[in-house]
Design an enzyme around this catalytic site. Sequence first.
Site, short mmCIF file in Angstrom:
data_model
loop_
_atom_site.label_atom_id
_atom_site.label_comp_id
_atom_site.label_asym_id
_atom_site.label_seq_id
_atom_site.Cartn_x
_atom_site.Cartn_y
_atom_site.Cartn_z
N GLU A 186 -76.38 -0.64 -92.69
CA GLU A 186 -76.29 -1.71 -93.68
C GLU A 186 -76.31 -3.08 -93.00
O GLU A 186 -76.93 -4.03 -93.50
CB GLU A 186 -75.01 -1.55 -94.50
CG GLU A 186 -75.01 -0.34 -95.41
CD GLU A 186 -73.64 -0.06 -96.00
OE1 GLU A 186 -73.58 0.39 -97.14
OE2 GLU A 186 -72.63 -0.28 -95.29
N GLU A 187 -75.64 -3.19 -91.88
CA GLU A 187 -75.62 -4.45 -91.14
C GLU A 187 -77.04 -4.86 -90.75
O GLU A 187 -77.43 -6.03 -90.90
CB GLU A 187 -74.75 -4.29 -89.89
CG GLU A 187 -74.51 -5.58 -89.13
CD GLU A 187 -73.55 -5.39 -87.96
OE1 GLU A 187 -73.32 -6.38 -87.24
OE2 GLU A 187 -73.04 -4.26 -87.76
N GLY A 188 -77.83 -3.90 -90.30
CA GLY A 188 -79.20 -4.19 -89.92
C GLY A 188 -80.08 -4.57 -91.09
O GLY A 188 -80.85 -5.53 -91.04
N ARG B 218 -65.22 -0.17 -85.70
CA ARG B 218 -65.86 1.13 -85.50
C ARG B 218 -65.43 1.75 -84.18
O ARG B 218 -65.42 2.97 -84.03
CB ARG B 218 -67.39 1.00 -85.51
CG ARG B 218 -68.00 0.63 -86.85
CD ARG B 218 -69.52 0.61 -86.76
NE ARG B 218 -70.08 -0.38 -87.66
CZ ARG B 218 -71.04 -1.24 -87.35
NH1 ARG B 218 -71.57 -1.23 -86.13
NH2 ARG B 218 -71.48 -2.11 -88.23
#
Length: 464
Positions: free
Chosen positions: A166-168, A129
């Site tokens: 989404e990672e969280g 990112r």
Amino acid sequence: MEIRLFPIFLWIAFVASNQEHDGSEEIRDELSPELAIEEANEPRFFAAVIDAGSTGTRLHLFEFRHAVEGATEPFELLREVKPGLSSFADNPAGAASSVEILLSHAMTVIPKRLVPHTPIILQATAGLRLLSKEEADSILVHVKQTVEASGLLLGDEAVGILSGREEGVFAWFTLNFLTGRLSFIEEDAEDRTAVALDLGGGSTQITFNQQVSSDGDEDSHHVSIFGREFQLYSHSYLGNGLIAARLSIASLLGEEDSTLLETHCLPHGVTIEDWKYAGKTFQVHPSEEASFEKCLEQANHFVENITTVKKIEKLNSFPIFAFSYFYDRGVQVGMVRTEPKTRGGWVQAKQFKIAAEQACNMKAEEVGEEHWKPWLCMDLTYIYSLLSTGYGISDEKNIHLTKKMRDMEVSWALGAGFHLLNSYHKEHFENFKSRNNSSNIFNEVVSYISTKATNVLVFLNLIS
């Protein structure tokens, strides 16, 4: 965002436990036939998740198995290569080669006949990112070609960059699933879910169930899991990962874009030579005023005035679990034990402050050769600042530092693996249903799985 973790991937185990159904053989033959080619009394299937982080790329290979005599918990195989994909900005072919090492290892575990039926995703996080779009895209193109050549089942968007949101959310699912906090289904059941704090190299995530919808809040996400609805708060702070924060804090005293850095956050007499990050090589030296107090001032200035981290006072009323670098630094200074099986333990937030003071007062000869030790003063001070000044967590608040539970790593990977299997198997269910509209047995069983998911999970010993 809405994520549905519908437990269709547990189908084989359900059929094995319901032989008295007249139509069970019909359904066994039709549903997910690719995965049923294993022996009937020991179905097994795999899902591969590759986490391309900022400091390394990790393979999480999950094996799910069920035998007639009983069920076993999913097994996770871990393998890591370093450095992270973002380090190959000038050499995308090298990034693909590092991923090929992980794929080769996976092939030694997955039975050959199951390879084309094993879904895989590769998702990069903060490291990519932080790169330019052109650099990130070039790396992903080369990596996707390598994954496609493996013969594993690859979806159209299976190789890409995972959003911080989404990672969280996936990490929150993993944590609360492994701790058994998702084992309640009744609508009036008390919410026992915990806050998930994840500290990576390039970003940090905070996710919890806020229970009520916040209209217009971009950090509020509706999630459906095992038939229950959750309204999650999840935010990812890019640039607030531990390694990214090092550069930002160490750059506060010097000139912009300089590679010669001076900071209050190194013990006197300690220098860091040739530190490589974000495509540059830095020399880091302590200032004359270096001390814990001055370091905390710098960390607080970074958190309060440069980043967008915001206080969430209600966090102090929830159970909090913290992992990744939160756990690593806690273990390295003796706040929690690594045994049994890296389960971690409870600490108070202020223990990071106490450990930071001790680290900042170390003499040069006490630092040692470990690559992380010179950074301890800065790392621990930043972690304390992030928790207290950033999130508003009180000094006395208990936080559980953890790395593994049930021999599985607490990270976004398991949540993504469940979602991956769910999507794959749901497609097979829907295809079969469209061809068999008159099958009452099928509809009855699918309805049962949907509404009684917890019973199936308990049967599989996935929830304690």
